[in-house]
Design a protein around this motif. Structure first.
Motif, PDB file in Angstrom:
ATOM      1  N   LEU A 102       3.513  10.456  -6.847  1.00 54.23           N
ATOM      2  CA  LEU A 102       4.551  10.813  -7.819  1.00 54.23           C
ATOM      3  C   LEU A 102       3.932  11.009  -9.205  1.00 54.23           C
ATOM      4  O   LEU A 102       4.247  11.972  -9.906  1.00 54.23           O
ATOM      5  CB  LEU A 102       5.633   9.731  -7.862  1.00 54.23           C
ATOM      6  N   GLY A 103       3.029  10.105  -9.577  1.00 56.10           N
ATOM      7  CA  GLY A 103       2.343  10.251 -10.859  1.00 56.10           C
ATOM      8  C   GLY A 103       1.528  11.532 -10.917  1.00 56.10           C
ATOM      9  O   GLY A 103       1.509  12.237 -11.936  1.00 56.10           O
ATOM     10  N   GLY A 104       0.863  11.858  -9.798  1.00 55.39           N
ATOM     11  CA  GLY A 104       0.074  13.083  -9.745  1.00 55.39           C
ATOM     12  C   GLY A 104       0.929  14.327  -9.931  1.00 55.39           C
ATOM     13  O   GLY A 104       0.469  15.335 -10.466  1.00 55.39           O
ATOM     14  N   ALA A 105       2.169  14.258  -9.495  1.00 53.61           N
ATOM     15  CA  ALA A 105       3.079  15.397  -9.660  1.00 53.61           C
ATOM     16  C   ALA A 105       3.697  15.441 -11.059  1.00 53.61           C
ATOM     17  O   ALA A 105       3.912  16.517 -11.614  1.00 53.61           O
ATOM     18  CB  ALA A 105       4.188  15.336  -8.604  1.00 53.61           C
ATOM     19  N   LEU A 106       3.980  14.272 -11.635  1.00 55.93           N
ATOM     20  CA  LEU A 106       4.687  14.230 -12.919  1.00 55.93           C
ATOM     21  C   LEU A 106       3.782  14.329 -14.146  1.00 55.93           C
ATOM     22  O   LEU A 106       4.182  14.894 -15.167  1.00 55.93           O
ATOM     23  CB  LEU A 106       5.505  12.935 -13.023  1.00 55.93           C
ATOM     24  N   VAL A 107       2.583  13.771 -14.066  1.00 53.22           N
ATOM     25  CA  VAL A 107       1.719  13.722 -15.255  1.00 53.22           C
ATOM     26  C   VAL A 107       1.338  15.103 -15.772  1.00 53.22           C
ATOM     27  O   VAL A 107       1.460  15.352 -16.983  1.00 53.22           O
ATOM     28  CB  VAL A 107       0.479  12.837 -14.995  1.00 53.22           C
ATOM     29  N   PRO A 108       0.865  16.041 -14.930  1.00 55.06           N
ATOM     30  CA  PRO A 108       0.464  17.330 -15.505  1.00 55.06           C
ATOM     31  C   PRO A 108       1.547  18.024 -16.340  1.00 55.06           C
ATOM     32  O   PRO A 108       1.301  18.392 -17.490  1.00 55.06           O
ATOM     33  CB  PRO A 108       0.043  18.155 -14.278  1.00 55.06           C
ATOM     34  N   PRO A 109       2.781  18.196 -15.834  1.00 55.24           N
ATOM     35  CA  PRO A 109       3.766  18.881 -16.672  1.00 55.24           C
ATOM     36  C   PRO A 109       4.350  18.022 -17.796  1.00 55.24           C
ATOM     37  O   PRO A 109       4.550  18.515 -18.912  1.00 55.24           O
ATOM     38  CB  PRO A 109       4.863  19.299 -15.690  1.00 55.24           C
ATOM     39  N   TYR A 110       4.616  16.744 -17.523  1.00 56.09           N
ATOM     40  CA  TYR A 110       5.329  15.943 -18.514  1.00 56.09           C
ATOM     41  C   TYR A 110       4.415  15.285 -19.538  1.00 56.09           C
ATOM     42  O   TYR A 110       4.799  15.077 -20.686  1.00 56.09           O
ATOM     43  CB  TYR A 110       6.206  14.897 -17.824  1.00 56.09           C
ATOM     44  N   ASP A 111       3.205  14.950 -19.162  1.00 55.96           N
ATOM     45  CA  ASP A 111       2.276  14.344 -20.117  1.00 55.96           C
ATOM     46  C   ASP A 111       1.440  15.421 -20.802  1.00 55.96           C
ATOM     47  O   ASP A 111       1.353  15.479 -22.023  1.00 55.96           O
ATOM     48  CB  ASP A 111       1.380  13.337 -19.390  1.00 55.96           C
ATOM     49  N   PHE A 112       0.841  16.301 -20.003  1.00 55.95           N
ATOM     50  CA  PHE A 112      -0.082  17.304 -20.549  1.00 55.95           C
ATOM     51  C   PHE A 112       0.574  18.635 -20.899  1.00 55.95           C
ATOM     52  O   PHE A 112      -0.055  19.484 -21.522  1.00 55.95           O
ATOM     53  CB  PHE A 112      -1.221  17.567 -19.555  1.00 55.95           C
ATOM     54  N   GLY A 113       1.815  18.861 -20.468  1.00 52.78           N
ATOM     55  CA  GLY A 113       2.507  20.106 -20.783  1.00 52.78           C
ATOM     56  C   GLY A 113       2.066  21.285 -19.935  1.00 52.78           C
ATOM     57  O   GLY A 113       2.286  22.428 -20.309  1.00 52.78           O
ATOM     58  N   ARG A 114       1.445  21.041 -18.799  1.00 57.26           N
ATOM     59  CA  ARG A 114       0.999  22.138 -17.927  1.00 57.26           C
ATOM     60  C   ARG A 114       2.200  22.770 -17.218  1.00 57.26           C
ATOM     61  O   ARG A 114       3.201  22.113 -16.964  1.00 57.26           O
ATOM     62  CB  ARG A 114       0.002  21.616 -16.903  1.00 57.26           C
ATOM     63  N   GLY A 115       2.067  24.050 -16.883  1.00 53.81           N
ATOM     64  CA  GLY A 115       3.165  24.759 -16.220  1.00 53.81           C
ATOM     65  C   GLY A 115       4.342  24.879 -17.177  1.00 53.81           C
ATOM     66  O   GLY A 115       4.181  25.187 -18.345  1.00 53.81           O
ATOM     67  N   ASP A 116       5.522  24.614 -16.685  1.00 57.00           N
ATOM     68  CA  ASP A 116       6.727  24.710 -17.513  1.00 57.00           C
ATOM     69  C   ASP A 116       7.128  23.363 -18.115  1.00 57.00           C
ATOM     70  O   ASP A 116       8.214  23.233 -18.671  1.00 57.00           O
ATOM     71  CB  ASP A 116       7.903  25.239 -16.675  1.00 57.00           C
ATOM     72  N   GLY A 117       6.263  22.362 -18.003  1.00 61.78           N
ATOM     73  CA  GLY A 117       6.621  21.023 -18.474  1.00 61.78           C
ATOM     74  C   GLY A 117       6.616  20.896 -19.986  1.00 61.78           C
ATOM     75  O   GLY A 117       5.933  21.639 -20.689  1.00 61.78           O
ATOM     76  N   ARG A 130       0.833  -1.202   0.000  1.00 63.12           N
ATOM     77  CA  ARG A 130       0.000   0.000   0.000  1.00 63.12           C
ATOM     78  C   ARG A 130       0.870   1.256   0.000  1.00 63.12           C
ATOM     79  O   ARG A 130       0.578   2.224  -0.696  1.00 63.12           O
ATOM     80  CB  ARG A 130      -0.916  -0.009   1.219  1.00 63.12           C
ATOM     81  N   LYS A 131       1.977   1.244   0.772  1.00 62.72           N
ATOM     82  CA  LYS A 131       2.882   2.402   0.792  1.00 62.72           C
ATOM     83  C   LYS A 131       3.440   2.679  -0.602  1.00 62.72           C
ATOM     84  O   LYS A 131       3.558   3.829  -1.022  1.00 62.72           O
ATOM     85  CB  LYS A 131       4.026   2.172   1.772  1.00 62.72           C
ATOM     86  N   HIS A 132       3.785   1.614  -1.312  1.00 65.37           N
ATOM     87  CA  HIS A 132       4.300   1.778  -2.675  1.00 65.37           C
ATOM     88  C   HIS A 132       3.226   2.385  -3.575  1.00 65.37           C
ATOM     89  O   HIS A 132       3.509   3.294  -4.359  1.00 65.37           O
ATOM     90  CB  HIS A 132       4.752   0.433  -3.226  1.00 65.37           C
ATOM     91  N   ILE A 146       1.463   4.233 -14.652  1.00 60.74           N
ATOM     92  CA  ILE A 146       1.684   3.799 -13.279  1.00 60.74           C
ATOM     93  C   ILE A 146       1.217   2.351 -13.152  1.00 60.74           C
ATOM     94  O   ILE A 146       0.076   2.036 -13.464  1.00 60.74           O
ATOM     95  CB  ILE A 146       0.908   4.688 -12.278  1.00 60.74           C
ATOM     96  N   GLU A 147       2.086   1.460 -12.691  1.00 62.59           N
ATOM     97  CA  GLU A 147       1.764   0.045 -12.463  1.00 62.59           C
ATOM     98  C   GLU A 147       1.175  -0.623 -13.705  1.00 62.59           C
ATOM     99  O   GLU A 147       0.025  -1.049 -13.701  1.00 62.59           O
ATOM    100  CB  GLU A 147       0.808  -0.106 -11.276  1.00 62.59           C
ATOM    101  N   PRO A 148       1.932  -0.751 -14.785  1.00 63.60           N
ATOM    102  CA  PRO A 148       1.381  -1.312 -16.022  1.00 63.60           C
ATOM    103  C   PRO A 148       0.903  -2.751 -15.904  1.00 63.60           C
ATOM    104  O   PRO A 148       0.049  -3.173 -16.665  1.00 63.60           O
ATOM    105  CB  PRO A 148       2.530  -1.204 -17.018  1.00 63.60           C
TER     106      PRO A 148
END
Length: 83
Positions: free
Chosen positions: A47-62, A38-40, A70-72
């Motif tokens: 971590l996904g919530g922090a990385l997806v908006p800028p790196y996937d969607f291009g939000r902010g400076d991403g 569960r901790k993992h 996440i967990e394929p």
């Protein structure tokens, strides 16, 4: 004495794995491991919530355009229970 040839794992073998385990087929062999704790799962979600908006969607400076999964290994489980 030689050992008999092993049967190559098939997609249907993934559905015989207990719920507390996860599996994947690598080079015809079914590899079964315990599910992440569960901790993992919480850490990966945050971590996904922090990385997806800028790196996937291009939000902010991403840069956007990345595909972050996440967990394929769980995709087979979800697909199985949707039908």
């Amino acid at each position: 004495m030689t050992e008999p040839a092993k049967r190559r794992a098939a997609y249907k073998d993934l559905f015989s794995i207990p719920d507390n385990m996860t599996g994947e087929i690598i080079n015809g062999e079914l590899i079964v491991t315990t599910r992440p704790s569960r901790k993992h799962a919480i850490a990966a979600s945050r971590l996904g919530g922090a990385l997806v908006p800028p790196y996937d969607f291009g939000r902010g400076d991403g840069p956007g355009g990345w595909i972050i999964i996440i967990e394929p290994a769980d995709s087979v489980w979800r697909r199985h229970y949707r039908s």
